[in-house]
Structures are given as structure tokens and as C-alpha cells.
Design a protein around this motif. Structure first.
Motif, mmCIF file in Angstrom:
data_model
loop_
_atom_site.group_PDB
_atom_site.id
_atom_site.type_symbol
_atom_site.label_atom_id
_atom_site.label_comp_id
_atom_site.label_asym_id
_atom_site.label_seq_id
_atom_site.Cartn_x
_atom_site.Cartn_y
_atom_site.Cartn_z
ATOM 1 N N TYR A 243 0.780 -1.238 -0.072
ATOM 2 C CA TYR A 243 -0.105 0.082 -0.072
ATOM 3 C C TYR A 243 0.791 1.236 0.082
ATOM 4 O O TYR A 243 2.152 1.218 -0.109
ATOM 5 C CB TYR A 243 -0.945 0.025 1.132
ATOM 6 C CG TYR A 243 -0.082 -0.013 2.597
ATOM 7 C CD1 TYR A 243 -0.043 1.190 3.101
ATOM 8 C CD2 TYR A 243 0.319 -0.937 3.049
ATOM 9 C CE1 TYR A 243 0.524 1.321 4.496
ATOM 10 C CE2 TYR A 243 1.162 -0.860 4.379
ATOM 11 C CZ TYR A 243 1.336 0.078 4.850
ATOM 12 O OH TYR A 243 1.821 0.208 6.366
ATOM 13 N N ARG A 244 0.227 2.241 0.157
ATOM 14 C CA ARG A 244 1.127 3.802 0.174
ATOM 15 C C ARG A 244 0.691 4.440 1.397
ATOM 16 O O ARG A 244 -0.627 4.345 1.733
ATOM 17 C CB ARG A 244 0.966 4.496 -1.063
ATOM 18 C CG ARG A 244 1.193 3.799 -2.534
ATOM 19 C CD ARG A 244 1.151 4.617 -3.590
ATOM 20 N NE ARG A 244 2.306 5.646 -3.697
ATOM 21 C CZ ARG A 244 2.125 6.855 -3.759
ATOM 22 N NH1 ARG A 244 0.806 7.406 -3.888
ATOM 23 N NH2 ARG A 244 3.170 7.777 -4.031
ATOM 24 N N ASP A 245 1.696 5.071 1.909
ATOM 25 C CA ASP A 245 1.270 6.135 3.004
ATOM 26 C C ASP A 245 1.823 7.484 2.359
ATOM 27 O O ASP A 245 2.224 7.790 1.262
ATOM 28 C CB ASP A 245 1.756 5.694 4.274
ATOM 29 C CG ASP A 245 3.349 5.746 4.373
ATOM 30 O OD1 ASP A 245 4.135 6.159 3.572
ATOM 31 O OD2 ASP A 245 3.802 5.044 5.380
ATOM 32 N N LEU B 223 -4.572 1.452 10.285
ATOM 33 C CA LEU B 223 -3.937 1.239 8.731
ATOM 34 C C LEU B 223 -4.809 1.317 7.998
ATOM 35 O O LEU B 223 -4.620 2.117 6.821
ATOM 36 C CB LEU B 223 -3.391 -0.234 8.847
ATOM 37 C CG LEU B 223 -2.840 -0.894 7.552
ATOM 38 C CD1 LEU B 223 -1.495 -0.168 7.250
ATOM 39 C CD2 LEU B 223 -2.345 -2.414 7.809
ATOM 40 N N THR B 224 -5.856 0.678 7.963
ATOM 41 C CA THR B 224 -7.120 0.829 7.168
ATOM 42 C C THR B 224 -7.574 2.325 6.703
ATOM 43 O O THR B 224 -7.536 2.883 5.815
ATOM 44 C CB THR B 224 -8.244 0.098 7.557
ATOM 45 O OG1 THR B 224 -8.076 -1.236 7.559
ATOM 46 C CG2 THR B 224 -9.529 0.213 6.389
ATOM 47 N N ASP B 225 -7.531 3.021 7.956
ATOM 48 C CA ASP B 225 -7.988 4.496 7.909
ATOM 49 C C ASP B 225 -6.796 5.192 7.049
ATOM 50 O O ASP B 225 -7.291 6.368 6.034
ATOM 51 C CB ASP B 225 -8.195 5.231 9.191
ATOM 52 C CG ASP B 225 -9.507 4.659 9.851
ATOM 53 O OD1 ASP B 225 -10.301 3.991 9.160
ATOM 54 O OD2 ASP B 225 -9.492 4.998 11.095
ATOM 55 N N GLY B 226 -5.630 5.059 7.273
ATOM 56 C CA GLY B 226 -4.537 5.576 6.532
ATOM 57 C C GLY B 226 -4.508 5.424 5.076
ATOM 58 O O GLY B 226 -4.461 6.194 4.283
ATOM 59 N N ILE B 227 -4.738 4.385 4.545
ATOM 60 C CA ILE B 227 -5.016 3.769 3.346
ATOM 61 C C ILE B 227 -6.021 4.702 2.607
ATOM 62 O O ILE B 227 -6.009 5.144 1.295
ATOM 63 C CB ILE B 227 -5.205 2.351 3.210
ATOM 64 C CG1 ILE B 227 -3.948 1.512 3.735
ATOM 65 C CG2 ILE B 227 -5.319 1.889 1.639
ATOM 66 C CD1 ILE B 227 -3.871 0.126 3.723
ATOM 67 N N ARG C 177 -8.079 9.085 -1.044
ATOM 68 C CA ARG C 177 -9.191 10.428 -1.215
ATOM 69 C C ARG C 177 -8.075 11.272 -1.860
ATOM 70 O O ARG C 177 -8.929 12.150 -2.669
ATOM 71 C CB ARG C 177 -9.476 10.942 0.299
ATOM 72 C CG ARG C 177 -10.335 10.150 0.724
ATOM 73 C CD ARG C 177 -10.973 10.549 2.038
ATOM 74 N NE ARG C 177 -12.173 9.958 2.688
ATOM 75 C CZ ARG C 177 -11.927 9.346 4.015
ATOM 76 N NH1 ARG C 177 -10.627 9.538 4.619
ATOM 77 N NH2 ARG C 177 -12.932 8.600 4.682
ATOM 78 N N ARG C 178 -6.882 11.459 -1.917
ATOM 79 C CA ARG C 178 -6.199 12.601 -2.320
ATOM 80 C C ARG C 178 -5.155 12.326 -3.456
ATOM 81 O O ARG C 178 -4.478 13.144 -4.289
ATOM 82 C CB ARG C 178 -5.311 13.173 -1.249
ATOM 83 C CG ARG C 178 -6.096 13.812 -0.046
ATOM 84 C CD ARG C 178 -5.082 14.328 1.008
ATOM 85 N NE ARG C 178 -4.586 13.281 2.011
ATOM 86 C CZ ARG C 178 -3.523 12.754 1.799
ATOM 87 N NH1 ARG C 178 -2.516 13.359 0.865
ATOM 88 N NH2 ARG C 178 -2.914 11.724 2.777
#
Length: 233
Positions: free
Chosen positions: A50-52, A75-79, A84-85
Motif C-alpha cells: 500500500y502507500r502512505d 492502517l485501513t484509515d490511513g490507506i 482520497r487525495r
């Protein structure tokens, strides 16, 4: 070893690929080959990629099993927040290139060595008409509930990618479980969707805008594949 379905009509497939520069080929491998590949992929201890905010990330299976419920939710919220952006993905992976570098001798390592040889590359040149491909990159991938891949075109400046491919190894799947390979036009409309039929090969020219649709929480299975690019070195 000859892995391919001997009934493939390369001339017909070449004509079909030429129309849209993409193609879904059913029954691409011999049945016993597809079954063996599927069993090997099903046994993988997957990592999550995934990406952060800082870039690409990967968590091993051991690291994922060590997360508690609060950490998984974070983790899910950060993904989702990154998605969104900007460009984002979240799915499970296993590097087959790493198996080659380690000198592994298992089925998947042997299969990727075969893909990197003329037996496979010459067939792909014949199907697509792209003669300069002479190198392969491969990873195993798994899409489970929550997985997705946002729209992109696979072009990177540091690598001469000519073709992207997906070897579909999912025994049972439904279209309403997501995980479909979708191609989109400039106006945002979806021009074509490829369903992950078991023992099929999806191949398309790079660059070409595509995405993999979100796998919802109610999906009852995982979408397994071997994916990568054919490259002009």
C-alpha cells in the motif's frame, strides 16, 4: 516444459489484440499447469502492499498477524485517507523476482524462469506484435475484501514496459465481488472490463489507463493471480 494450451490460435489472437491493444485469453495454459500454479499461489504467506504519505509500504504476513484490532483499523484509515487525495493501492503480494534471486527451485520459481525464456516471450511477441520485449517482471498478487488499485497507466520513466499481464488463478469468483480489471477512457467512462476467469491471461499494451475495482467486505474469497510486465531491456 510446454505449459501452454496447444489449441491457442496465435494468428487469431494477434488480430484481436490489434483492435484495442488489449486481450483476455481463456484457457491459456494446460489444465494441469493452471491447477498446479493455483495451488502454489494459494499456499503463499502474503504481504500487504500500500502507500502512505511517505511512499510505498509493505507489511509481511508475520507483521500483519501481529497487529491488534486498533492497529488494523488505523492502517485501513490511513490507506483510505491517501486514496482520497492521490494514487493508492492496497492488495497482497509476493515477489517472484525475489525467489529467482534467492535461487529457489519451487514451482513458482521454475515457472518464472520459463516465462523469462523464449518459450513464453516468443508467444507473447506473436500475439501482440511487440517484438522488442525480452525481459519479464512477475509477482503473485491477491485481492481480498478491502483491496483495490486506483486508475493509472503503468508507465514509469525508469523502465521500458511494453505490456502488462495478469495470469488469473482464481477458481471461483463473482463480478459483484469486485476485483475486475477495468479500462477507462479520457472522459472517465469504463470502456471494457476483464473478469478474472480461472486459467485466463489478460494482456494489454502500456500505457493504458486501468484500475482494479474495490473488493467489498461481503466478498467470499480471494482473487489470486500472477501479474507483471513484459519489458524491452
Amino acid at each position: 516444459m510446454d505449459y501452454l494450451n496447444p489449441a491457442l490460435d496465435l494468428r487469431r489472437l494477434n488480430a484481436e489484440f490489434g483492435r484495442d491493444r488489449r486481450l483476455l485469453i481463456r484457457d491459456f495454459f494446460k489444465p494441469d499447469v493452471a491447477d498446479a500454479l493455483a495451488r502454489a499461489v494459494e499456499a503463499i504467506d502474503w504481504s500487504l502492499c500500500y502507500r502512505d504519505a511517505q511512499g510505498d509500504r509493505r507489511l509481511t504476513g508475520e507483521q500483519l498477524r501481529g497487529l491488534d484490532a486498533a492497529q488494523r483499523s488505523y492502517l485501513t484509515d490511513g490507506i483510505v485517507e491517501v486514496a482520497r487525495r492521490q494514487f493508492q493501492f492496497s492488495f497482497y503480494t509476493h515477489s517472484l523476482a525475489d525467489e529467482l534471486h534467492r535461487g529457489d527451485t519451487g514451482l513458482l520459481a521454475r515457472f518464472i524462469r520459463w516465462m523469462a525464456d523464449e518459450a513464453f516471450l516468443s508467444v507473447m511477441r506473436g500475439i501482440t506484435g511487440i517484438q522488442e520485449i525480452n525481459r519479464v517482471y512477475a509477482q503473485a498478487t491477491m485481492y481480498a475484501p478491502g483491496s483495490f488499485l486506483l486508475a493509472h497507466d503503468d508507465h514509469v520513466d525508469v523502465e521500458e514496459r511494453r505490456l502488462a499481464y495478469v495470469i488469473n488463478l482464481t477458481r471461483q469468483w463473482r463480478p459483484d465481488w469486485g476485483g475486475l480489471l477495468n479500462f477507462s477512457d479520457r472522459d472517465g467512462s469504463v470502456s471494457e472490463s476483464f473478469f478474472p476467469h480461472f486459467n485466463s491471461l489478460s494482456v494489454f499494451a502500456v500505457p493504458q489507463t486501468h484500475f482494479v475495482s474495490y473488493v467489498p467486505p461481503f466478498a467470499q474469497g480471494q482473487r489470486n493471480a500472477i501479474t507483471g510486465w513484459l519489458i524491452a531491456a
